[in-house]
Design a protein around this motif. Structure first.
Motif, mmCIF file in Angstrom:
data_model
loop_
_atom_site.group_PDB
_atom_site.id
_atom_site.type_symbol
_atom_site.label_atom_id
_atom_site.label_comp_id
_atom_site.label_asym_id
_atom_site.label_seq_id
_atom_site.Cartn_x
_atom_site.Cartn_y
_atom_site.Cartn_z
ATOM 1 N N GLY A 169 70.350 61.657 76.243
ATOM 2 C CA GLY A 169 70.617 62.169 77.571
ATOM 3 C C GLY A 169 69.446 62.939 78.136
ATOM 4 O O GLY A 169 68.484 63.266 77.432
ATOM 5 N N THR A 170 69.530 63.254 79.427
ATOM 6 C CA THR A 170 68.486 64.036 80.088
ATOM 7 C C THR A 170 68.509 65.494 79.655
ATOM 8 O O THR A 170 67.555 66.242 79.899
ATOM 9 N N ASN A 171 69.593 65.902 79.049
ATOM 10 C CA ASN A 171 69.661 67.203 78.390
ATOM 11 C C ASN A 171 70.591 67.052 77.200
ATOM 12 O O ASN A 171 71.404 66.127 77.143
ATOM 13 N N ILE A 172 70.471 67.953 76.262
ATOM 14 C CA ILE A 172 71.306 67.905 75.063
ATOM 15 C C ILE A 172 72.211 69.131 75.081
ATOM 16 O O ILE A 172 71.776 70.239 74.750
ATOM 17 N N LEU A 173 73.430 68.926 75.557
ATOM 18 C CA LEU A 173 74.389 70.023 75.664
ATOM 19 C C LEU A 173 73.789 71.198 76.445
ATOM 20 O O LEU A 173 73.943 72.359 76.088
ATOM 21 N N GLY A 174 73.072 70.859 77.513
ATOM 22 C CA GLY A 174 72.484 71.874 78.381
ATOM 23 C C GLY A 174 71.085 72.319 78.000
ATOM 24 O O GLY A 174 70.486 73.122 78.722
ATOM 25 N N ARG A 175 70.558 71.808 76.913
ATOM 26 C CA ARG A 175 69.213 72.180 76.486
ATOM 27 C C ARG A 175 68.208 71.137 76.933
ATOM 28 O O ARG A 175 68.470 69.932 76.866
ATOM 29 N N PRO A 176 67.006 71.553 77.389
ATOM 30 C CA PRO A 176 66.025 70.597 77.907
ATOM 31 C C PRO A 176 65.393 69.777 76.797
ATOM 32 O O PRO A 176 65.303 70.200 75.639
ATOM 33 N N LEU A 177 64.916 68.604 77.167
ATOM 34 C CA LEU A 177 64.338 67.694 76.183
ATOM 35 C C LEU A 177 63.013 68.179 75.624
ATOM 36 O O LEU A 177 62.586 67.721 74.558
ATOM 37 N N ASP A 178 62.335 69.100 76.329
ATOM 38 C CA ASP A 178 61.083 69.626 75.777
ATOM 39 C C ASP A 178 61.303 70.795 74.826
ATOM 40 O O ASP A 178 60.333 71.424 74.380
ATOM 41 N N ASP A 179 62.550 71.078 74.479
ATOM 42 C CA ASP A 179 62.837 72.050 73.427
ATOM 43 C C ASP A 179 62.191 71.548 72.131
ATOM 44 O O ASP A 179 62.371 70.388 71.744
ATOM 45 N N PRO A 180 61.408 72.382 71.453
ATOM 46 C CA PRO A 180 60.700 71.920 70.245
ATOM 47 C C PRO A 180 61.606 71.308 69.179
ATOM 48 O O PRO A 180 61.141 70.470 68.384
ATOM 49 N N GLU A 181 62.872 71.689 69.156
ATOM 50 C CA GLU A 181 63.770 71.139 68.139
ATOM 51 C C GLU A 181 63.912 69.626 68.260
ATOM 52 O O GLU A 181 64.154 68.934 67.262
ATOM 53 N N PHE A 182 63.732 69.094 69.472
ATOM 54 C CA PHE A 182 63.943 67.670 69.686
ATOM 55 C C PHE A 182 62.677 66.838 69.490
ATOM 56 O O PHE A 182 62.738 65.603 69.493
ATOM 57 N N PHE A 183 61.535 67.479 69.304
ATOM 58 C CA PHE A 183 60.286 66.737 69.182
ATOM 59 C C PHE A 183 60.306 65.700 68.058
ATOM 60 O O PHE A 183 59.786 64.584 68.240
ATOM 61 N N PRO A 184 60.884 66.001 66.884
ATOM 62 C CA PRO A 184 60.880 64.985 65.826
ATOM 63 C C PRO A 184 61.544 63.669 66.227
ATOM 64 O O PRO A 184 61.158 62.605 65.722
ATOM 65 N N VAL A 185 62.519 63.717 67.132
ATOM 66 C CA VAL A 185 63.167 62.480 67.585
ATOM 67 C C VAL A 185 62.188 61.644 68.392
ATOM 68 O O VAL A 185 62.048 60.428 68.169
ATOM 69 N N PHE A 186 61.492 62.282 69.337
ATOM 70 C CA PHE A 186 60.490 61.570 70.121
ATOM 71 C C PHE A 186 59.367 61.035 69.227
ATOM 72 O O PHE A 186 58.897 59.904 69.396
ATOM 73 N N GLU A 187 58.948 61.852 68.289
ATOM 74 C CA GLU A 187 57.861 61.451 67.397
ATOM 75 C C GLU A 187 58.258 60.258 66.541
ATOM 76 O O GLU A 187 57.483 59.308 66.373
ATOM 77 N N ARG A 188 59.486 60.285 66.012
ATOM 78 C CA ARG A 188 59.915 59.202 65.126
ATOM 79 C C ARG A 188 60.008 57.872 65.875
ATOM 80 O O ARG A 188 59.569 56.833 65.364
ATOM 81 N N ILE A 189 60.582 57.884 67.070
ATOM 82 C CA ILE A 189 60.751 56.622 67.787
ATOM 83 C C ILE A 189 59.406 56.091 68.276
ATOM 84 O O ILE A 189 59.179 54.872 68.283
#
Length: 378
Positions: A169-189
Protein backbone atom coordinates in the motif's frame (compact mmCIF):
# COMPACT_ATOMS: atom_id res chain seq x y z
CA UNK A 1 5.90 -51.58 -77.13
CA UNK A 2 8.37 -48.84 -76.30
CA UNK A 3 6.08 -46.29 -77.96
CA UNK A 4 3.18 -47.45 -75.72
CA UNK A 5 5.30 -47.02 -72.61
CA UNK A 6 6.19 -43.50 -73.70
CA UNK A 7 2.51 -42.64 -74.23
CA UNK A 8 1.56 -43.97 -70.78
CA UNK A 9 4.38 -41.98 -69.17
CA UNK A 10 3.29 -38.83 -70.96
CA UNK A 11 -0.33 -39.37 -69.92
CA UNK A 12 0.77 -39.82 -66.31
CA UNK A 13 2.82 -36.63 -66.48
CA UNK A 14 -0.15 -34.73 -67.87
CA UNK A 15 -2.36 -36.03 -65.05
CA UNK A 16 0.24 -34.96 -62.50
CA UNK A 17 0.36 -31.53 -64.12
CA UNK A 18 -3.41 -31.14 -63.96
CA UNK A 19 -3.49 -32.19 -60.35
CA UNK A 20 -0.78 -29.67 -59.52
CA UNK A 21 -2.64 -26.95 -61.40
CA UNK A 22 -5.89 -27.72 -59.61
CA UNK A 23 -4.11 -27.68 -56.26
CA UNK A 24 -2.58 -24.33 -57.15
CA UNK A 25 -5.98 -22.97 -58.09
CA UNK A 26 -7.50 -24.28 -54.89
CA UNK A 27 -4.76 -22.60 -52.89
CA UNK A 28 -5.33 -19.36 -54.74
CA UNK A 29 -9.07 -19.60 -54.16
CA UNK A 30 -8.59 -20.10 -50.42
CA UNK A 31 -6.11 -17.26 -50.20
CA UNK A 32 -8.52 -14.83 -51.86
CA UNK A 33 -10.98 -15.22 -48.99
CA UNK A 34 -10.56 -12.65 -46.17
CA UNK A 35 -8.51 -14.12 -43.31
CA UNK A 36 -9.61 -13.60 -39.75
CA UNK A 37 -7.01 -11.31 -38.15
CA UNK A 38 -5.27 -12.71 -35.10
CA UNK A 39 -5.77 -10.39 -32.14
CA UNK A 40 -2.56 -9.77 -30.23
CA UNK A 41 -2.70 -10.39 -26.46
CA UNK A 42 -3.46 -7.56 -24.08
CA UNK A 43 -1.92 -8.01 -20.62
CA UNK A 44 -4.06 -6.46 -17.88
CA UNK A 45 -1.35 -5.60 -15.35
CA UNK A 46 -3.50 -4.30 -12.47
CA UNK A 47 -6.80 -5.94 -11.63
CA UNK A 48 -8.00 -7.58 -8.46
CA UNK A 49 -8.98 -11.03 -7.25
CA UNK A 50 -9.66 -12.19 -3.69
CA UNK A 51 -9.22 -15.93 -3.21
CA UNK A 52 -12.16 -17.43 -1.26
CA UNK A 53 -9.95 -18.44 1.69
CA UNK A 54 -8.77 -14.84 2.01
CA UNK A 55 -12.32 -13.53 1.68
CA UNK A 56 -13.30 -15.70 4.65
CA UNK A 57 -10.51 -14.15 6.72
CA UNK A 58 -11.49 -10.67 5.57
CA UNK A 59 -15.08 -11.22 6.68
CA UNK A 60 -13.92 -12.62 10.03
CA UNK A 61 -11.27 -10.04 10.94
CA UNK A 62 -11.76 -6.75 9.11
CA UNK A 63 -13.18 -3.97 11.25
CA UNK A 64 -14.01 -1.87 8.19
CA UNK A 65 -17.64 -2.76 7.58
CA UNK A 66 -17.73 -0.68 4.41
CA UNK A 67 -14.90 -2.59 2.77
CA UNK A 68 -16.41 -5.93 3.84
CA UNK A 69 -19.69 -4.90 2.20
CA UNK A 70 -17.96 -3.79 -0.98
CA UNK A 71 -15.72 -6.81 -1.40
CA UNK A 72 -18.41 -9.36 -0.56
CA UNK A 73 -20.90 -7.95 -3.07
CA UNK A 74 -18.89 -8.33 -6.29
CA UNK A 75 -19.02 -11.93 -7.41
CA UNK A 76 -16.31 -11.79 -10.08
CA UNK A 77 -13.93 -10.47 -7.42
CA UNK A 78 -13.84 -13.83 -5.62
CA UNK A 79 -15.50 -16.34 -7.99
CA UNK A 80 -12.75 -17.19 -10.44
CA UNK A 81 -15.02 -19.10 -12.82
CA UNK A 82 -17.35 -16.11 -13.00
CA UNK A 83 -14.28 -14.01 -13.81
CA UNK A 84 -13.35 -16.34 -16.67
CA UNK A 85 -16.90 -16.14 -18.02
CA UNK A 86 -16.63 -12.35 -17.94
CA UNK A 87 -13.29 -12.41 -19.74
CA UNK A 88 -14.70 -14.54 -22.55
CA UNK A 89 -15.88 -11.26 -24.08
CA UNK A 90 -12.21 -10.43 -24.72
CA UNK A 91 -10.30 -13.56 -25.76
CA UNK A 92 -7.12 -11.50 -26.10
CA UNK A 93 -7.14 -10.16 -22.52
CA UNK A 94 -4.92 -11.94 -19.98
CA UNK A 95 -4.83 -10.77 -16.37
CA UNK A 96 -1.97 -10.48 -13.90
CA UNK A 97 -3.80 -11.11 -10.63
CA UNK A 98 -3.36 -8.87 -7.58
CA UNK A 99 -5.18 -8.94 -4.26
CA UNK A 100 -7.99 -6.49 -3.57
CA UNK A 101 -8.11 -4.48 -0.36
CA UNK A 102 -7.56 -4.82 2.51
CA UNK A 103 -3.96 -5.99 2.45
CA UNK A 104 -2.93 -8.63 5.02
CA UNK A 105 -1.73 -6.13 7.65
CA UNK A 106 -5.15 -4.51 7.49
CA UNK A 107 -6.78 -7.63 8.93
CA UNK A 108 -5.00 -7.61 12.29
CA UNK A 109 -1.82 -8.47 14.15
CA UNK A 110 0.86 -10.73 12.67
CA UNK A 111 -1.00 -13.68 14.15
CA UNK A 112 -3.68 -12.91 11.57
CA UNK A 113 -1.76 -11.15 8.78
CA UNK A 114 0.94 -13.78 8.25
CA UNK A 115 -1.43 -16.73 7.62
CA UNK A 116 -3.67 -14.37 5.64
CA UNK A 117 -0.78 -13.55 3.29
CA UNK A 118 -0.11 -17.28 2.87
CA UNK A 119 -3.78 -17.91 2.03
CA UNK A 120 -3.82 -15.02 -0.41
CA UNK A 121 -0.71 -16.03 -2.33
CA UNK A 122 -1.61 -19.72 -2.37
CA UNK A 123 -5.01 -18.82 -3.82
CA UNK A 124 -3.59 -16.50 -6.46
CA UNK A 125 -1.02 -19.11 -7.48
CA UNK A 126 -3.72 -21.79 -7.72
CA UNK A 127 -5.77 -19.67 -10.12
CA UNK A 128 -2.71 -19.17 -12.33
CA UNK A 129 -1.92 -22.89 -12.30
CA UNK A 130 -5.47 -23.87 -13.28
CA UNK A 131 -6.00 -21.21 -15.96
CA UNK A 132 -2.55 -20.16 -17.23
CA UNK A 133 -3.93 -18.90 -20.54
CA UNK A 134 -6.11 -16.40 -18.72
CA UNK A 135 -3.90 -15.64 -15.74
CA UNK A 136 -0.24 -15.85 -16.76
CA UNK A 137 1.07 -14.39 -13.49
CA UNK A 138 0.19 -13.11 -10.03
CA UNK A 139 1.60 -10.52 -7.68
CA UNK A 140 2.26 -11.45 -4.04
CA UNK A 141 0.89 -9.61 -1.02
CA UNK A 142 2.86 -9.43 2.21
CA UNK A 143 2.16 -9.06 5.95
CA UNK A 144 3.78 -5.64 6.19
CA UNK A 145 3.21 -5.33 9.94
CA UNK A 146 5.87 -8.03 10.45
CA UNK A 147 8.85 -7.28 8.20
CA UNK A 148 10.83 -10.49 8.83
CA UNK A 149 7.72 -12.49 7.95
CA UNK A 150 7.10 -10.23 4.95
CA UNK A 151 10.57 -11.01 3.60
CA UNK A 152 10.04 -14.72 4.15
CA UNK A 153 6.68 -14.61 2.37
CA UNK A 154 8.15 -12.62 -0.51
CA UNK A 155 10.79 -15.30 -1.03
CA UNK A 156 8.27 -18.13 -0.72
CA UNK A 157 5.78 -16.55 -3.11
CA UNK A 158 8.36 -15.73 -5.77
CA UNK A 159 10.64 -18.78 -5.54
CA UNK A 160 8.11 -21.52 -4.72
CA UNK A 161 4.82 -20.18 -6.10
CA UNK A 162 6.07 -18.19 -9.08
CA UNK A 163 4.91 -14.66 -8.19
CA UNK A 164 6.29 -11.97 -10.52
CA UNK A 165 6.36 -9.06 -8.09
CA UNK A 166 4.86 -7.77 -4.86
CA UNK A 167 2.06 -5.38 -3.96
CA UNK A 168 2.09 -2.99 -1.02
CA UNK A 169 0.00 0.00 0.00
CA UNK A 170 0.87 3.68 -0.20
CA UNK A 171 1.13 3.59 3.57
CA UNK A 172 1.43 0.78 6.08
CA UNK A 173 -1.22 1.26 8.75
CA UNK A 174 -0.65 5.01 8.54
CA UNK A 175 3.14 4.86 8.36
CA UNK A 176 4.97 6.27 5.31
CA UNK A 177 6.86 4.02 2.94
CA UNK A 178 10.13 5.87 3.55
CA UNK A 179 10.11 4.68 7.16
CA UNK A 180 13.48 2.90 7.54
CA UNK A 181 11.76 -0.23 8.83
CA UNK A 182 10.37 -0.90 5.36
CA UNK A 183 13.63 -0.47 3.45
CA UNK A 184 14.51 -4.20 3.52
CA UNK A 185 11.34 -4.95 1.54
CA UNK A 186 12.28 -2.50 -1.21
CA UNK A 187 15.86 -3.74 -1.18
CA UNK A 188 14.88 -7.40 -1.43
CA UNK A 189 12.50 -6.97 -4.36
CA UNK A 190 14.87 -4.65 -6.28
CA UNK A 191 18.29 -6.18 -5.65
CA UNK A 192 17.62 -9.84 -4.97
CA UNK A 193 14.53 -10.71 -6.99
CA UNK A 194 14.83 -7.89 -9.56
CA UNK A 195 11.07 -7.71 -9.93
CA UNK A 196 8.63 -4.77 -9.76
CA UNK A 197 6.50 -3.50 -6.93
CA UNK A 198 2.80 -2.68 -7.42
CA UNK A 199 1.75 0.27 -5.21
CA UNK A 200 -1.94 0.53 -4.30
CA UNK A 201 -3.50 3.57 -2.60
CA UNK A 202 -4.77 2.97 0.92
CA UNK A 203 -7.11 5.39 2.66
CA UNK A 204 -10.32 4.62 4.55
CA UNK A 205 -13.46 6.44 5.58
CA UNK A 206 -12.01 7.26 8.99
CA UNK A 207 -9.53 9.62 7.28
CA UNK A 208 -11.66 12.76 7.59
CA UNK A 209 -11.87 15.43 4.91
CA UNK A 210 -11.54 18.13 7.60
CA UNK A 211 -9.91 18.10 11.03
CA UNK A 212 -13.20 19.13 12.68
CA UNK A 213 -14.90 15.93 11.49
CA UNK A 214 -14.56 12.29 12.46
CA UNK A 215 -14.84 10.70 9.03
CA UNK A 216 -14.79 11.42 5.31
CA UNK A 217 -18.10 12.18 3.64
CA UNK A 218 -19.50 11.19 0.25
CA UNK A 219 -16.70 8.66 -0.30
CA UNK A 220 -14.27 11.52 -0.94
CA UNK A 221 -11.70 9.41 0.92
CA UNK A 222 -11.63 7.04 -2.06
CA UNK A 223 -12.51 9.05 -5.16
CA UNK A 224 -10.19 11.97 -4.43
CA UNK A 225 -8.19 10.62 -1.49
CA UNK A 226 -6.63 7.71 -3.34
CA UNK A 227 -4.97 9.80 -6.10
CA UNK A 228 -3.57 12.04 -3.35
CA UNK A 229 -2.33 9.00 -1.42
CA UNK A 230 -0.46 7.76 -4.48
CA UNK A 231 1.04 11.20 -5.15
CA UNK A 232 2.15 11.67 -1.54
CA UNK A 233 3.78 8.23 -1.47
CA UNK A 234 5.63 8.98 -4.72
CA UNK A 235 6.91 12.25 -3.28
CA UNK A 236 8.12 10.60 -0.08
CA UNK A 237 9.98 7.97 -2.11
CA UNK A 238 11.61 10.63 -4.32
CA UNK A 239 12.63 13.12 -1.60
CA UNK A 240 13.82 10.44 0.82
CA UNK A 241 16.38 9.36 -1.79
CA UNK A 242 15.06 5.82 -2.17
CA UNK A 243 15.63 5.79 -5.94
CA UNK A 244 19.22 6.87 -5.44
CA UNK A 245 19.79 4.07 -2.94
CA UNK A 246 17.96 1.54 -5.13
CA UNK A 247 18.27 2.69 -8.77
CA UNK A 248 16.89 -0.64 -10.02
CA UNK A 249 13.66 -0.25 -8.03
CA UNK A 250 10.61 -0.45 -10.32
CA UNK A 251 7.27 0.77 -8.94
CA UNK A 252 3.96 0.58 -10.80
CA UNK A 253 1.52 3.23 -9.60
CA UNK A 254 -2.21 2.65 -9.77
CA UNK A 255 -4.39 5.22 -11.58
CA UNK A 256 -1.48 6.42 -13.74
CA UNK A 257 0.50 8.15 -11.01
CA UNK A 258 -2.43 9.78 -9.21
CA UNK A 259 -2.16 13.57 -9.36
CA UNK A 260 1.45 13.84 -10.47
CA UNK A 261 1.09 13.88 -14.29
CA UNK A 262 -1.70 16.48 -14.25
CA UNK A 263 0.03 18.65 -11.66
CA UNK A 264 3.56 18.11 -12.97
CA UNK A 265 4.04 21.79 -13.84
CA UNK A 266 2.95 22.89 -10.39
CA UNK A 267 5.08 20.19 -8.78
CA UNK A 268 8.19 21.14 -10.73
CA UNK A 269 7.99 24.89 -10.15
CA UNK A 270 6.97 24.82 -6.48
CA UNK A 271 9.25 21.98 -5.40
CA UNK A 272 12.07 23.84 -7.16
CA UNK A 273 11.71 26.19 -4.17
CA UNK A 274 11.72 23.35 -1.63
CA UNK A 275 12.38 24.72 1.84
CA UNK A 276 11.31 28.29 1.12
CA UNK A 277 8.03 27.78 2.95
CA UNK A 278 9.36 25.72 5.87
CA UNK A 279 10.90 27.21 9.01
CA UNK A 280 11.15 24.26 11.39
CA UNK A 281 13.12 21.89 9.09
CA UNK A 282 16.03 22.40 6.70
CA UNK A 283 15.19 21.05 3.24
CA UNK A 284 17.91 23.09 1.55
CA UNK A 285 20.22 20.15 0.78
CA UNK A 286 17.64 17.77 -0.66
CA UNK A 287 17.63 19.15 -4.19
CA UNK A 288 21.41 19.56 -4.17
CA UNK A 289 21.86 15.87 -3.34
CA UNK A 290 19.83 14.74 -6.31
CA UNK A 291 21.81 13.25 -9.18
CA UNK A 292 19.24 14.14 -11.85
CA UNK A 293 16.53 16.78 -12.32
CA UNK A 294 13.84 16.38 -9.69
CA UNK A 295 10.95 15.51 -12.03
CA UNK A 296 13.03 12.79 -13.66
CA UNK A 297 12.76 10.87 -10.40
CA UNK A 298 8.97 10.97 -10.68
CA UNK A 299 9.27 9.65 -14.22
CA UNK A 300 11.09 6.61 -12.85
CA UNK A 301 7.71 5.34 -11.68
CA UNK A 302 5.39 3.47 -14.01
CA UNK A 303 1.74 4.37 -14.49
CA UNK A 304 -1.15 2.11 -15.40
CA UNK A 305 -4.06 3.06 -17.65
CA UNK A 306 -6.73 2.87 -14.92
CA UNK A 307 -8.43 6.23 -15.46
CA UNK A 308 -12.08 5.31 -15.85
CA UNK A 309 -11.78 5.27 -19.64
CA UNK A 310 -10.74 8.92 -19.95
CA UNK A 311 -8.60 9.31 -23.07
CA UNK A 312 -7.52 12.91 -22.23
CA UNK A 313 -6.33 11.79 -18.79
CA UNK A 314 -4.45 8.89 -20.36
CA UNK A 315 -2.86 11.28 -22.87
CA UNK A 316 -1.64 13.37 -19.94
CA UNK A 317 -0.18 10.33 -18.17
CA UNK A 318 1.43 9.01 -21.33
CA UNK A 319 3.01 12.38 -22.07
CA UNK A 320 4.41 12.52 -18.54
CA UNK A 321 5.74 8.98 -18.09
CA UNK A 322 6.52 8.22 -21.73
CA UNK A 323 5.50 5.10 -23.69
CA UNK A 324 8.10 2.90 -21.99
CA UNK A 325 6.60 3.51 -18.54
CA UNK A 326 2.87 2.96 -19.08
CA UNK A 327 1.12 -0.41 -18.78
CA UNK A 328 -2.42 -1.44 -19.66
CA UNK A 329 -4.64 -2.22 -16.68
CA UNK A 330 -8.35 -2.34 -15.94
CA UNK A 331 -8.89 -2.30 -12.14
CA UNK A 332 -11.45 -5.02 -12.85
CA UNK A 333 -13.98 -5.56 -11.31
CA UNK A 334 -14.53 -2.21 -9.53
CA UNK A 335 -16.74 -0.47 -12.06
CA UNK A 336 -20.50 0.20 -12.21
CA UNK A 337 -21.02 -2.93 -14.33
CA UNK A 338 -19.10 -5.25 -12.02
CA UNK A 339 -16.06 -5.80 -14.17
CA UNK A 340 -16.81 -5.34 -17.87
CA UNK A 341 -16.87 -1.55 -18.14
CA UNK A 342 -13.30 -0.79 -17.09
CA UNK A 343 -11.88 -3.43 -19.47
CA UNK A 344 -13.97 -2.23 -22.39
CA UNK A 345 -13.49 1.48 -21.76
CA UNK A 346 -9.81 1.08 -20.97
CA UNK A 347 -9.23 -0.53 -24.37
CA UNK A 348 -11.38 2.15 -26.03
CA UNK A 349 -9.41 4.97 -24.36
CA UNK A 350 -6.16 3.61 -25.80
CA UNK A 351 -7.73 3.30 -29.25
CA UNK A 352 -9.00 6.88 -29.05
CA UNK A 353 -5.43 8.17 -28.77
CA UNK A 354 -4.58 6.68 -32.19
CA UNK A 355 -1.14 5.62 -31.05
CA UNK A 356 1.39 3.96 -33.30
CA UNK A 357 1.39 0.15 -33.35
CA UNK A 358 4.77 0.18 -31.61
CA UNK A 359 3.49 2.29 -28.69
CA UNK A 360 0.33 0.20 -28.35
CA UNK A 361 2.43 -2.95 -28.22
CA UNK A 362 4.53 -1.47 -25.41
CA UNK A 363 1.47 -0.50 -23.39
CA UNK A 364 -0.41 -3.75 -23.92
CA UNK A 365 2.43 -6.24 -23.63
CA UNK A 366 6.12 -5.58 -23.82
CA UNK A 367 6.47 -3.10 -20.95
CA UNK A 368 4.83 -5.33 -18.36
CA UNK A 369 6.39 -8.54 -19.70
CA UNK A 370 9.82 -6.93 -19.49
CA UNK A 371 9.17 -5.73 -15.94
CA UNK A 372 8.11 -9.21 -14.86
CA UNK A 373 11.01 -10.76 -16.82
CA UNK A 374 8.64 -13.05 -18.71
CA UNK A 375 8.53 -14.12 -22.32
CA UNK A 376 5.26 -14.06 -24.22
CA UNK A 377 4.95 -17.80 -23.63
CA UNK A 378 5.54 -17.34 -19.88
Amino acid sequence: MQFGIILRERAAAVNRGWKKLLQTRNICRVNTEPAMPEIAPKIDAYNHYIPPAYLDLLQQHSKDTGIVKRMSSIRVLWDIEARIELLNQWPEVKQVLTLGLPHPEGLGSPAVSVPAAHACNDGLAEACRKWPDRFPAFIASLPMNDIPSALEEMDRAIIQLGARGIQIGTNILGRPLDDPEFFPVFERIARHHRLPLWMHPVRQQNFADYRTEQKSMYEIWQVLGWPYETSAAMARIVFSGLFDRLPDLRIITHHCGGMIPYFSGRAETLWAQLGSRTADQDYGQILKRMTKPMMEYFRMFYGDTVLGGSAPALRCGLDFFGPDHVVFASDCPFDPEGGAMFIREGIRSIADLRLSADVETKIYRTNIMSLMRMTQNG
